[in-house]
Design an enzyme around this catalytic site. Structure first.
Site, PDB file in Angstrom:
ATOM      1  N   GLU A   1       5.372 -84.823 -32.385  1.00  0.00           N
ATOM      2  CA  GLU A   1       5.767 -85.626 -33.537  1.00  0.00           C
ATOM      3  C   GLU A   1       5.114 -87.004 -33.395  1.00  0.00           C
ATOM      4  O   GLU A   1       5.315 -87.705 -32.411  1.00  0.00           O
ATOM      5  CB  GLU A   1       7.293 -85.759 -33.570  1.00  0.00           C
ATOM      6  CG  GLU A   1       7.840 -86.319 -34.860  1.00  0.00           C
ATOM      7  CD  GLU A   1       7.633 -85.421 -36.081  1.00  0.00           C
ATOM      8  OE1 GLU A   1       7.741 -85.958 -37.204  1.00  0.00           O
ATOM      9  OE2 GLU A   1       7.362 -84.211 -35.947  1.00  0.00           O
TER      10      GLU A   1
ATOM     11  N   GLU B   1       0.842 -92.281 -41.022  1.00  0.00           N
ATOM     12  CA  GLU B   1       0.170 -91.768 -39.823  1.00  0.00           C
ATOM     13  C   GLU B   1      -1.077 -90.955 -40.185  1.00  0.00           C
ATOM     14  O   GLU B   1      -2.091 -91.029 -39.498  1.00  0.00           O
ATOM     15  CB  GLU B   1       1.163 -90.922 -39.014  1.00  0.00           C
ATOM     16  CG  GLU B   1       2.291 -91.754 -38.439  1.00  0.00           C
ATOM     17  CD  GLU B   1       3.687 -91.222 -38.696  1.00  0.00           C
ATOM     18  OE1 GLU B   1       4.612 -92.039 -38.819  1.00  0.00           O
ATOM     19  OE2 GLU B   1       3.860 -89.990 -38.789  1.00  0.00           O
TER      20      GLU B   1
ATOM     21  N   ASP C   1      12.082 -86.845 -38.523  1.00  0.00           N
ATOM     22  CA  ASP C   1      12.433 -86.010 -37.371  1.00  0.00           C
ATOM     23  C   ASP C   1      13.270 -84.811 -37.803  1.00  0.00           C
ATOM     24  O   ASP C   1      13.076 -83.695 -37.333  1.00  0.00           O
ATOM     25  CB  ASP C   1      13.206 -86.844 -36.344  1.00  0.00           C
ATOM     26  CG  ASP C   1      12.396 -88.042 -35.881  1.00  0.00           C
ATOM     27  OD1 ASP C   1      11.257 -87.840 -35.451  1.00  0.00           O
ATOM     28  OD2 ASP C   1      12.891 -89.179 -35.962  1.00  0.00           O
TER      29      ASP C   1
END
Length: 418
Positions: free
Chosen positions: A219, A250, A403
């Site tokens: 992750e 990201e 998450d």
């Protein structure tokens, strides 16, 4: 291997409690003072963008953390990507989770009973991360947030040095996992370049010791150092993992760091363009994923942004993708609204109803059909599964959403033994 206690509160309320006046925004790669905090918070609030930064001054950070954790509006939660993914997976009663990371007394108390912490992972003091939330339309001086999001910062040395990685890998023999989930590489940005490079090499050696029949998911999280990102991608970590989870910040940073497709794009304006996202995902799997000629294990990327998710997989390695991407989207809607199931009165659709699948080759044009919300397309041995997200109108909690999405998507993913 990154775990902490998240102190969640309104960013504006904390800055007021610290006596900081509104200011113009300015991006800082590292926060060295309260002034830097004030400017960086304003910078990201104005854009409605998530960000995470290291606060370099230990003493100043402890003062801010104390003010934050004692604030009447503060809420304390399990934090750190590893602990959050562990907690999410632990809600499944049939699973046992091994969690390694710096676990202090407060965090230990907050963890689910299904989460096992090895004694070597326990420490006397908790690591605190401060999560400053803001709502869509909220104002601070002249700054107005276009969307709800959060700004995270910490002075976290044990997570930053990945102190628990070796403990984690050595605990796997006894634990015998079906899946390994890694996170926390972004925490190393607070280290000096030399220290970071050395620790990355040690991390790579440790990850290489994990038996190859156990799938590994990495992750990612917010980063600012392009060389470091490039190292993780090119030489070291990507080829060792089977799966990656990331968001739009990201993804863009990744292509900018490695001069990939659309690298000249400075930032997203509004909802990330599906064709652009799809091009970058395709490039990552083509350039850094598993092929007949390349010794890489990477075959899956789970991309999540507020309005939609895409699961990109190399053919022949994964099954049940439609259910996996849908489960991740459902987790986003329920967790943000803090409801057990999707409550249609509390959510809305923000995804594009029509989009093209690429900007670098002849694209397909896709129109969404509400009866079949998961759309599938294919490109040179790579499958894409897209689903819109039912976005929470008034999010109760945005922390750990990525998450939860990645964890839920992994639960529904079927790995084909190779």
């Amino acid at each position: 291997v990154n775990t902490c206690v998240d102190v969640v509160l309104s960013g504006v309320k904390l800055l007021e409690a610290l006596g900081l006046e509104p200011s113009d925004g300015k991006n800082h790669a590292v926060l060295n003072s309260r002034q830097d905090l004030r400017e960086a918070f304003a910078h990201f609030m104005e854009r409605g963008a998530a960000a995470e930064r290291f606060f370099s001054d230990a003493e100043a950070f402890q003062d801010i953390a104390q003010t934050a954790s004692e604030h009447p509006a503060a809420r304390l939660y399990v934090g750190g990507n590893a602990a959050l993914i562990g907690q999410k997976l632990a809600t499944n009663p049939d699973l046992k989770i091994l969690l390694c990371g710096p676990v202090g007394p407060k965090l230990h108390e907050l963890l689910d009973d299904n989460v096992v912490v090895p004694p070597e992972s326990m420490q006397e003091r908790d690591e605190f991360h401060l999560i400053l939330e803001y709502q869509a339309g909220e104002q601070w001086g002249r700054v107005r947030a276009p969307a709800a999001n959060r700004f995270i910062f910490s002075h976290d040395l044990s997570n930053g040095a990945l102190n628990m990685l070796e403990v984690f890998v050595s605990s796997l023999d006894e634990f015998q996992p079906d899946l390994v989930v890694l996170s926390g590489l972004h925490m190393m940005e607070g280290q000096s370049k030399e220290m970071r490079q050395r620790r990355l090499m040690e991390a790579v050696a440790s990850i290489s010791d994990i038996p190859t029949d156990i799938p590994i998911h990495l992750e990612l999280a917010s980063m600012t150092d392009q060389d470091f990102m490039s190292n993780i991608m090119h030489q070291q970590v990507f080829p060792l993992v089977n799966s990656i989870g990331l968001n739009e910040q990201e993804l863009l940073f990744l292509t900018q760091s490695a001069s990939g497709p659309h690298a000249s794009l400075a930032s997203w304006s509004g909802i990330p363009d599906v064709g652009v996202v799809s091009d970058i995902l395709f490039w990552i799997l083509k350039e850094h994923g598993k092929t007949a000629e390349r010794a890489s294990d990477l075959t899956r990327i789970h991309f999540h942004t507020l309005a939609y998710h895409i699961l990109a997989t190399v053919d022949g390695h994964w099954g049940n993708q439609a259910a996996a991407v849908a489960a991740g989207a459902r987790a986003a809607g329920t967790q943000a609204c803090a409801t057990d199931t999707i409550d249609t009165s509390k959510v809305f659709l923000k995804a594009p109803l029509e989009f093209v699948t690429s900007h670098t080759e002849a694209p397909a044009k896709i129109s969404l059909n509400p009866d079949e919300p998961v759309v599938h397309w294919h490109r040179e041995g790579i499958s894409f599964h897209f689903t819109p997200v039912l976005v929470c109108k008034d999010p109760v909690r945005t922390v750990g959403l990525g998450d939860a999405i990645s964890a839920e998507g992994l639960l529904y993913s079927e790995v084909y033994p190779q």
